[in-house]
Every structure is written in structure tokens, then in C-alpha cells.
Write a protein that holds these residues in place. Structure first.
Motif, PDB file in Angstrom:
ATOM      1  N   GLN A   5       2.366   6.891   4.241  1.00 20.53           N
ATOM      2  CA  GLN A   5       3.738   6.598   4.650  1.00 20.53           C
ATOM      3  C   GLN A   5       3.763   5.470   5.678  1.00 20.53           C
ATOM      4  O   GLN A   5       4.587   4.564   5.598  1.00 20.53           O
ATOM      5  N   ASN A   6       2.859   5.514   6.638  1.00 20.90           N
ATOM      6  CA  ASN A   6       2.809   4.480   7.667  1.00 20.90           C
ATOM      7  C   ASN A   6       2.463   3.121   7.083  1.00 20.90           C
ATOM      8  O   ASN A   6       3.106   2.112   7.402  1.00 20.90           O
ATOM      9  N   LEU A   7       1.445   3.064   6.223  1.00 24.47           N
ATOM     10  CA  LEU A   7       1.035   1.781   5.656  1.00 24.47           C
ATOM     11  C   LEU A   7       2.100   1.223   4.708  1.00 24.47           C
ATOM     12  O   LEU A   7       2.339   0.016   4.692  1.00 24.47           O
ATOM     13  N   LEU A   8       2.767   2.084   3.955  1.00 23.69           N
ATOM     14  CA  LEU A   8       3.857   1.635   3.091  1.00 23.69           C
ATOM     15  C   LEU A   8       5.029   1.138   3.935  1.00 23.69           C
ATOM     16  O   LEU A   8       5.604   0.073   3.655  1.00 23.69           O
ATOM     17  N   SER A   9       5.363   1.875   4.965  1.00 26.06           N
ATOM     18  CA  SER A   9       6.451   1.480   5.859  1.00 26.06           C
ATOM     19  C   SER A   9       6.169   0.116   6.500  1.00 26.06           C
ATOM     20  O   SER A   9       7.042  -0.750   6.566  1.00 26.06           O
ATOM     21  N   ASN A  10       4.921  -0.091   6.955  1.00 24.59           N
ATOM     22  CA  ASN A  10       4.548  -1.381   7.537  1.00 24.59           C
ATOM     23  C   ASN A  10       4.651  -2.508   6.516  1.00 24.59           C
ATOM     24  O   ASN A  10       5.099  -3.607   6.834  1.00 24.59           O
ATOM     25  N   ALA A  11       4.202  -2.247   5.288  1.00 24.44           N
ATOM     26  CA  ALA A  11       4.257  -3.277   4.243  1.00 24.44           C
ATOM     27  C   ALA A  11       5.701  -3.701   3.992  1.00 24.44           C
ATOM     28  O   ALA A  11       5.981  -4.885   3.779  1.00 24.44           O
ATOM     29  N   LEU A  12       6.623  -2.761   4.040  1.00 20.48           N
ATOM     30  CA  LEU A  12       8.041  -3.097   3.842  1.00 20.48           C
ATOM     31  C   LEU A  12       8.642  -3.750   5.084  1.00 20.48           C
ATOM     32  O   LEU A  12       9.384  -4.726   4.986  1.00 20.48           O
ATOM     33  N   LYS A  13       8.300  -3.236   6.244  1.00 22.88           N
ATOM     34  CA  LYS A  13       8.839  -3.767   7.500  1.00 22.88           C
ATOM     35  C   LYS A  13       8.403  -5.214   7.734  1.00 22.88           C
ATOM     36  O   LYS A  13       9.178  -6.036   8.210  1.00 22.88           O
ATOM     37  N   TYR A  14       7.152  -5.520   7.381  1.00 19.68           N
ATOM     38  CA  TYR A  14       6.592  -6.847   7.642  1.00 19.68           C
ATOM     39  C   TYR A  14       6.481  -7.680   6.369  1.00 19.68           C
ATOM     40  O   TYR A  14       5.590  -8.499   6.227  1.00 19.68           O
ATOM     41  N   ARG A  15       7.432  -7.479   5.461  1.00 22.06           N
ATOM     42  CA  ARG A  15       7.462  -8.272   4.226  1.00 22.06           C
ATOM     43  C   ARG A  15       7.819  -9.715   4.553  1.00 22.06           C
ATOM     44  O   ARG A  15       8.442 -10.004   5.570  1.00 22.06           O
ATOM     45  N   HIS A  16       7.405 -10.593   3.678  1.00 19.42           N
ATOM     46  CA  HIS A  16       7.696 -12.017   3.855  1.00 19.42           C
ATOM     47  C   HIS A  16       9.146 -12.265   3.450  1.00 19.42           C
ATOM     48  O   HIS A  16       9.586 -11.818   2.391  1.00 19.42           O
ATOM     49  N   PRO A  17       9.916 -12.993   4.262  1.00 20.33           N
ATOM     50  CA  PRO A  17      11.346 -13.177   3.955  1.00 20.33           C
ATOM     51  C   PRO A  17      11.620 -14.057   2.729  1.00 20.33           C
ATOM     52  O   PRO A  17      12.720 -14.011   2.179  1.00 20.33           O
ATOM     53  N   ASP A  18      10.631 -14.815   2.285  1.00 17.08           N
ATOM     54  CA  ASP A  18      10.851 -15.747   1.182  1.00 17.08           C
ATOM     55  C   ASP A  18      10.409 -15.224  -0.178  1.00 17.08           C
ATOM     56  O   ASP A  18      10.454 -15.962  -1.160  1.00 17.08           O
TER      57      ASP A  18
END
Length: 106
Positions: A5-18
């Protein structure tokens, strides 16, 4: 479950805006145990800048997003408490890959 859950949440939170987020989970059997790999195409992390701080308590790399700096510390602590290891590969602007190694308990 909290590790994933933490690693998935981080991947979504720190996604590239482009670009659309692309997050992959897979496992591999190795001589040392089972490796669970999580990769994303997000913002990435400058590992030279972070050195050993990345998994430290209250350490944050991307400060524009909300966060406490506890998540990766808890992931690492949990994995190590079960005799495992965590490693990271990352390239700034391209993404990050975490490898969680769970030892064989034959």
C-alpha cells in the motif's frame, strides 16, 4: 499489505505530471529467496543526493507533495524485521524501482 500500500501510494503521489502513471508489480524466484519488484515511471529520485537518508525516519526527497517522511522508513523496517532486504534503483525524471527480497525459509 501496508508495504504494498505504501509503495503504491508513493508511486501515485510522485507520478510524473507529463505522463500517465505506469506501475508494475512482479515477482522473481532467486537463489536467495523471492524478490517482489515494484516499478513506476514517476518523478524518480536522485540517489546520490539522498545517500543513506532515503529510508531514514522523517526524511523526504520530494517536498512539494504532502507527506511525513515515515513511509519508506516503515517499509524498510518491516521488511528487515522479517529477515528481508529492500533495494532501490531510480533515475530522476524517469522513475523508480524497489526490490523487496524475502529470504527462503527452507
Amino acid at each position: 499489505i501496508s508495504i504494498l500500500q505504501n509503495l503504491l501510494s508513493n508511486a501515485l503521489k510522485y507520478r510524473h505530471p507529463d505522463r500517465e502513471p505506469e506501475i508494475k508489480f512482479w515477482s522473481e524466484k532467486t537463489k536467495k529467496g523471492i524478490a517482489l519488484i515494484i516499478s513506476d515511471n514517476g518523478l524518480g529520485i536522485d540517489l546520490e543526493l539522498m545517500n543513506d537518508k532515503l529510508f531514514g525516519l522523517f526524511q523526504r526527497y520530494h517536498t512539494k507533495q504532502e507527506g511525513s517522511g515515515v513511509g519508506l522508513y516503515l517499509v524498510k523496517t518491516t521488511i528487515e524485521n522479517y529477515g528481508g532486504k529492500i533495494s532501490i534503483e531510480s533515475e530522476l525524471g524517469k522513475g523508480t524501482k524497489f526490490t523487496l527480497l524475502f529470504k527462503n525459509h527452507d
